[in-house]
Design an enzyme around this catalytic site. Sequence first.
Site, PDB file in Angstrom:
ATOM      1  N   LYS A  22       0.857  -1.194   0.000  1.00 13.20           N
ATOM      2  CA  LYS A  22       0.000   0.000   0.000  1.00 13.20           C
ATOM      3  C   LYS A  22       0.887   1.236   0.000  1.00 13.20           C
ATOM      4  CE  LYS A  22      -1.564   2.460   3.239  1.00 13.20           C
ATOM      5  NZ  LYS A  22      -1.259   3.785   2.654  1.00 13.20           N
ATOM      6  N   GLU A  72      11.686   1.725   8.963  1.00 10.45           N
ATOM      7  CA  GLU A  72      12.584   2.837   8.631  1.00 10.45           C
ATOM      8  C   GLU A  72      11.808   4.106   8.957  1.00 10.45           C
ATOM      9  OE1 GLU A  72      13.856   5.780   7.025  1.00 10.45           O
ATOM     10  OE2 GLU A  72      13.802   4.918   5.003  1.00 10.45           O
ATOM     11  N   CYS A 114      13.940  11.685   5.102  1.00 13.60           N
ATOM     12  CA  CYS A 114      14.218  11.282   6.491  1.00 13.60           C
ATOM     13  C   CYS A 114      15.668  11.545   6.890  1.00 13.60           C
ATOM     14  CB  CYS A 114      13.972   9.797   6.698  1.00 13.60           C
ATOM     15  SG  CYS A 114      12.352   9.296   6.254  1.00 13.60           S
ATOM     16  N   GLU A 159      11.241  16.738  13.414  1.00 14.51           N
ATOM     17  CA  GLU A 159      11.636  16.890  12.009  1.00 14.51           C
ATOM     18  C   GLU A 159      10.777  17.966  11.358  1.00 14.51           C
ATOM     19  OE1 GLU A 159      12.906  13.248   9.236  1.00 14.51           O
ATOM     20  OE2 GLU A 159      11.120  12.864  10.402  1.00 14.51           O
TER      21      GLU A 159
HETATM   22  C1  SIN Z   1      13.969   8.459   3.146  1.00 15.64           C
HETATM   23  O1  SIN Z   1      13.671   9.644   3.205  1.00 15.64           O
HETATM   24  O2  SIN Z   1      13.454   7.651   3.901  1.00 15.64           O
HETATM   25  C2  SIN Z   1      14.928   7.865   2.146  1.00 15.64           C
HETATM   26  C3  SIN Z   1      15.927   8.741   1.660  1.00 15.64           C
HETATM   27  C4  SIN Z   1      17.023   8.068   0.875  1.00 15.64           C
HETATM   28  O3  SIN Z   1      16.936   6.937   0.378  1.00 15.64           O
HETATM   29  O4  SIN Z   1      18.035   8.745   0.779  1.00 15.64           O
END
Ligand code: SIN
Length: 490
Positions: free
Chosen positions: A182, A260, A294, A392
């Site tokens: 999804k 993650e 991230c 964040e």
């Molecule tokens: C992410 O923002 O989770 C992944 C970023 C990346 O693969 O550099």
Amino acid sequence: MSKTYALSDLIRADNFIDGQWVPAASGKRFAVTDPATGERIVEVADSGPADARAATDAAARAFPAWRDALPKERAAVLHRWHDLMIENADELGRLISLEQGKPLAEGRGEVLYGASYVAWFAAEATRVYGDIIPNQQRGKRMTAVKEPVGIVAAITPWNFPLAMIARKIAPALAVGCTVVGKPAEDTPLTALALVLLAHEAGVPAGVLNLITASRENAVPAVADWLADSRVHKITFTGSTAVGKYLARESAGTLKKLSLELGGNAPFIVFDDADLDAAATGLMAAKFRNGGQTCVCPNRVYVQSGVYEKFADLLTTRVAALKVAPATDAAAQIGPMINARAIDKIGQHVDDAVSRGARVLTGGRRLTELGPNYYAPTVLADATKQMQLSCEETFGPVAPLFRFDTEDEAIGAANDTPFGLASYFYSQDVRRIDRVARRLEAGIVGINEGALASEAAPFGGVKESGYGREGSKYGLDDYLSIKYLCQGGLE
Ligand code: SIN
């Protein structure tokens, strides 16, 4: 095999279950919008538990044959899928820009990045070795073999609509798992297009199934997978709050999890750094995808002796960034994903300013461009009391914190529940060794801002989650080890 699609042919609006495009069982749909304008692109299936269940049924039926396919047969399918992604890179990149707002060059770059995981895991498919364990007793043979975990549920975010799903599906398919997936409700179209290409590449019916759902209906749909004992693994990229929910709710069926999750990456510039290189690294790491990554630095710590000089260097570069619709070839920063995102950025900047931060550039919404644009921003005099130091921001905002000693910088960098990426710049080899060891993060950039690679293990520590994606370690999350003990051999 070669086949190129026009953008309009890549856009699909139904779920893909058991090799067929099917609407949601309820017949409901929801709108996918262009973040640059807020206008509707298309309406896609708004799935619920019945659709999630149908996907799992298909994945369960397809599992035995896919598990038993030769690794080189699975690898061949993945190689074809990779090639189709490359052949369609321009249009896939355009689709990413359209639904996610990433500038065109970055959209195409994401296709190549995502495809690199598919090629990597196609090759790794043929290298899943076991072990013969040195004998401990006469007449016995002990071996360890690796087997696919079974059905994998992949739940993916909006910020990399292609790369994040590719780097989950590719290792799963490589080792013989089947998948139910999804994508995020903001960006389902790229994932649907990828599934179309996977089907074209020869992924058998039921091996890869994808459903889409609105924000409201995603929870009941995913809950069906969490409770279903036929689903053995959840792989998720997204917020820590949702990661914790998935861990809690899947405990009833004890699933294997890869999470993650969020980061709050520090970026440290020491007095002895090459400041020009540090500014280049920060621009690459911070402003990629408009800061919606991230691993984007969220807190920039600059040592007192170089603080003003580095702030000037950075401000000049940030002020020169071109903000425009993603589909404008000159754009370096596109729109943010949605109203919630832009509100949060504005709130973080306002909070910082109200607590004494100085705006060196930016610091405002660009409403003249559209609803979701924010000016690339540098803030000086950031402090730990500000909201942006502990959450964040996920936007184009670089807050500069001042520090005096190495211990102080490391203490501040680690003073967060998160531990995904961290970065530092220094030219002192002993300091490089010390700081790299002491930073609490799954990924450390040393004099480097661009860290991503299919050959590297990507993942975090602390509340940034567990499991690794990419690299030779990336298969482990989709495998279980079976110990075989054969007796009577004397
Ligand atoms: C992410 O923002 O989770 C992944 C970023 C990346 O693969 O550099």
